[in-house]
Design a protein around this motif. Structure first.
Motif, PDB file in Angstrom:
ATOM      1  N   UNK B  75      15.032  16.902  -3.356  1.00  6.57           N
ATOM      2  CA  UNK B  75      14.484  16.818  -4.546  1.00  6.57           C
ATOM      3  C   UNK B  75      15.315  17.166  -5.819  1.00  6.57           C
ATOM      4  N   UNK B  76      16.530  18.192  -5.483  1.00  4.10           N
ATOM      5  CA  UNK B  76      17.592  18.520  -6.704  1.00  4.10           C
ATOM      6  C   UNK B  76      18.377  17.198  -6.843  1.00  4.10           C
ATOM      7  N   UNK B  77      18.558  16.538  -5.930  1.00  2.16           N
ATOM      8  CA  UNK B  77      19.643  15.301  -5.938  1.00  2.16           C
ATOM      9  C   UNK B  77      18.665  13.987  -6.267  1.00  2.16           C
ATOM     10  N   UNK B  78      17.532  14.113  -6.636  1.00  2.00           N
ATOM     11  CA  UNK B  78      16.730  12.991  -6.747  1.00  2.00           C
ATOM     12  C   UNK B  78      16.542  12.265  -7.976  1.00  2.00           C
ATOM     13  N   UNK B  79      16.146  11.009  -7.878  1.00  2.00           N
ATOM     14  CA  UNK B  79      15.773  10.185  -8.950  1.00  2.00           C
ATOM     15  C   UNK B  79      14.138   9.867  -8.257  1.00  2.00           C
ATOM     16  N   UNK B 231      15.685  13.644   4.121  1.00  2.00           N
ATOM     17  CA  UNK B 231      14.466  13.829   3.308  1.00  2.00           C
ATOM     18  C   UNK B 231      14.536  12.514   2.316  1.00  2.00           C
ATOM     19  N   UNK B 232      14.454  11.226   2.824  1.00  2.00           N
ATOM     20  CA  UNK B 232      14.889  10.183   1.619  1.00  2.00           C
ATOM     21  C   UNK B 232      13.744   9.792   0.697  1.00  2.00           C
ATOM     22  N   UNK B 233      12.495  10.252   1.184  1.00  2.00           N
ATOM     23  CA  UNK B 233      11.390  10.190   0.222  1.00  2.00           C
ATOM     24  C   UNK B 233      11.370  10.929  -1.019  1.00  2.00           C
ATOM     25  N   UNK B 234      11.688  12.351  -0.668  1.00  2.53           N
ATOM     26  CA  UNK B 234      11.866  13.305  -1.563  1.00  2.53           C
ATOM     27  C   UNK B 234      12.887  13.012  -2.736  1.00  2.53           C
ATOM     28  N   UNK B 238       8.237   6.344  -2.280  1.00  2.04           N
ATOM     29  CA  UNK B 238       7.732   5.315  -1.484  1.00  2.04           C
ATOM     30  C   UNK B 238       8.310   3.846  -1.791  1.00  2.04           C
ATOM     31  N   UNK B 239       8.982   3.383  -0.674  1.00  2.00           N
ATOM     32  CA  UNK B 239       9.294   1.749  -1.125  1.00  2.00           C
ATOM     33  C   UNK B 239      10.544   1.816  -1.948  1.00  2.00           C
ATOM     34  N   UNK B 240      10.978   3.012  -2.354  1.00  2.00           N
ATOM     35  CA  UNK B 240      12.207   2.626  -3.118  1.00  2.00           C
ATOM     36  C   UNK B 240      13.406   2.460  -2.253  1.00  2.00           C
ATOM     37  N   UNK B 241      14.490   1.899  -3.184  1.00  2.00           N
ATOM     38  CA  UNK B 241      15.556   1.068  -2.410  1.00  2.00           C
ATOM     39  C   UNK B 241      16.494   2.371  -1.579  1.00  2.00           C
ATOM     40  N   UNK B 242      16.681   3.365  -2.284  1.00  2.00           N
ATOM     41  CA  UNK B 242      17.409   4.512  -1.665  1.00  2.00           C
ATOM     42  C   UNK B 242      16.758   5.011  -0.339  1.00  2.00           C
ATOM     43  N   UNK B 243      15.454   5.187  -0.269  1.00  2.00           N
ATOM     44  CA  UNK B 243      14.693   5.431   0.804  1.00  2.00           C
ATOM     45  C   UNK B 243      14.793   4.502   1.911  1.00  2.00           C
ATOM     46  N   UNK B 244      14.784   2.989   1.437  1.00  2.00           N
ATOM     47  CA  UNK B 244      14.870   1.979   2.443  1.00  2.00           C
ATOM     48  C   UNK B 244      16.439   1.983   3.044  1.00  2.00           C
TER      49      UNK B 244
END
Lengths: 335, 335
Positions: B75-79, B231-234, B238-244
């Motif tokens: 999450x500290x590295x997240x958008x 932890x790609x969702x964090x 949901x459904x975002x391209x980084x997660x994909x």
């Protein structure tokens, strides 16, 4: 060769991103008054030519028969925001033809305008086809079909008389045949035909000058353009850029956005039409460039009004804490 | 010279819009493994280098002292999308440092993800600073400041120790000094420094190979990248391209989007980093190109996985009636 950079986005004094494209400002005889980039490139006009598509609504007599108001004619040419007033107006148009929203074939989508969409959600509602930004155009198609006694089913099909008439009007205005191999499907399921960018500019110049088209067609076009200029909210929505441009010069500027970075418009007093396309399809850039093209058209006639549109071609960018971080600006090349 | 066209958007078989840009795929020594366009152009990396900015969170010992979990490091590295789980996790990080959302200086915005924003509106709520896509990064900044006994006010300022440490880490990774004249303010109010595109690619390659940086820094970077891959969702939503992208190759691909068409990433097994920038700032294009660059990196090692990423570099477009109308596709130039 690449089109020129026509819009820049800055941050901290540096250009962070930029947009290439082309524009054509044209008179009634089709002469380029000002231009940049490849104006012969074939582009999809998308929603920027809804006025062209609404001409049969006038020419068939449907608008008169159903006593459509100028506000309703503006909605027939609109990409509206799906606000409550737009939804009511679209329903009223359909009711005049004895129909309701179940006849619409444009599909449903949440209003593009985020605050409008959130307000709908806050009320626990979901969008109907009446909220579709094209519902007024489709209501106009249906009025015409009912008036002519045509089937109201699959009126979005390329061979339905509604679309055949729209295509013929566009061909007359653009000045060339529209071919199947340059046909795509628009967001609202109707066909969209690609043609050279300058052709669309010429079409708007023909409508406001009457040059090269029948007096009936010129009158139909002018009544639609006048309706839009008198009812910019009905033709767009609260705070939308088409509304901003048209309210900045009431009765003197017509402007209509289209998806994928297209913008078209006309300056009736000056007998000019314009069309522009941002290569990458960005709306933020098509808006800035539209303002700059209108400023260019007005410069010699009305320097003060031109300055107003120059200002609309620049927009300061703020972050979430409302700190100024940069700007979007049209960078019109030398005349 | 204009950058090459790297992404096309089609409609009805024609190219309707297109995106130019540049990418650099780089090894630990800074050699270009593959590239297109001007990779020396100075660009703002925006949120694509949140991993670089989070390195001091590890190096100062703050993450260990507050027992931050891998999900919190992600999450500290997240958008992030501002979903309920993201908001709870950001609040939990702040609580570990004895703070709450009132310390955040990132500002408030409605979640970028439209369905998430509408769900918030449907519940009659409005966004807080915890919903800001950068709230995890800011929670990390605050954890570091508290751990070091620094002022937790105006930690977004360029001269606050939090930002000074982040800047030093970026300079080490990019391999050059970051100067004030190439500094802008980011969406969340922290400074963003521009540098050559290939420098950011090299920075990610250094982190996954350890070449040219201290073992401590390499370990810090690797722990953050591993946390994101786990932890790609964090790290997105949901459904975002980084997660994909990251769920398509668990533990083998790190990828992070940034505003204005930037994307960065790394392939730890291959010791490669990449950075790309779409000239016009379009996210739809940066996403397609990121998938294509990852495919290019994987091609020789794992043809099947490369094909998966080739597929992610193409996306079919549908209209409101779910009719197929075209596609977005990366058009990788010859190797």
């Amino acid at each position: 060769m690449a089109n020129p950079v026509l819009v820049e986005v800055t941050r901290g004094g540096m250009v962070e991103s930029f947009h290439r494209g082309a524009f054509a400002l044209v008179d009634g005889e089709g002469r380029l008054v000002a231009a940049a980039g490849d104006v012969d490139r074939t582009v999809f006009p998308r929603s920027a030519i809804k006025v062209f598509q609404a001409i049969p609504l006038i020419e068939t007599g449907a608008a008169a028969a159903f006593r459509l108001t100028p506000a309703e004619l503006a909605l027939a040419c609109a990409s509206h925001s799906g606000e409550d007033g737009h939804v009511r107006l679209a329903a009223a148009m359909l009711a005049k033809a004895g129909l309701d929203e179940s006849s619409l074939e444009c599909g449903c989508h949440w209003p593009f305008d985020a605050p409008v969409a959130r307000e709908l959600a806050r009320r626990g509602e979901t969008p109907t086809a009446l909220h579709n930004n094209c519902s007024g155009k489709h209501a106009g198609f249906l009025c015409t079909a009912v008036h002519r006694g045509e089937d109201t089913k699959v009126y979005v099909g390329r061979d339905h008389p509604v679309q055949v008439r729209a295509r013929a009007a566009i061909e007359d205005l653009v000045g060339q045949a529209l071919t199947i191999d340059a046909c795509g499907i628009d967001g609202c399921s109707i066909p969209t035909f690609a043609a050279p960018l300058k052709g669309f500019a010429h079409g708007f110049a023909k409508l406001v000058t009457g040059e090269g088209i029948s007096p009936q067609r010129a009158a139909a076009g002018r009544s639609l353009i006048d309706a839009c200029m008198a009812h910019p909210w009905e033709m767009s929505g609260t705070g939308r850029f088409c509304e901003t441009l048209m309210t900045a010069a009431p009765g003197r500027v017509f402007a209509k956005t289209g998806a994928e970075g297209v913008f078209c418009g006309a300056l009736p007093d000056l007998g000019l039409g314009f069309a522009l396309k941002i290569d990458d399809g960005a709306t933020r850039a098509s808006e800035a460039l539209a303002a700059a093209v209108i400023a260019r058209a007005l410069r010699r006639e009305d320097a003060d009004l031109a300055a107003t549109f120059d200002g609309l071609g620049r927009r300061t960018l703020h972050n979430w804490e409302k700190v100024e971080v940069g700007e979007i600006r049209a960078t019109m090349p030398p005349a």
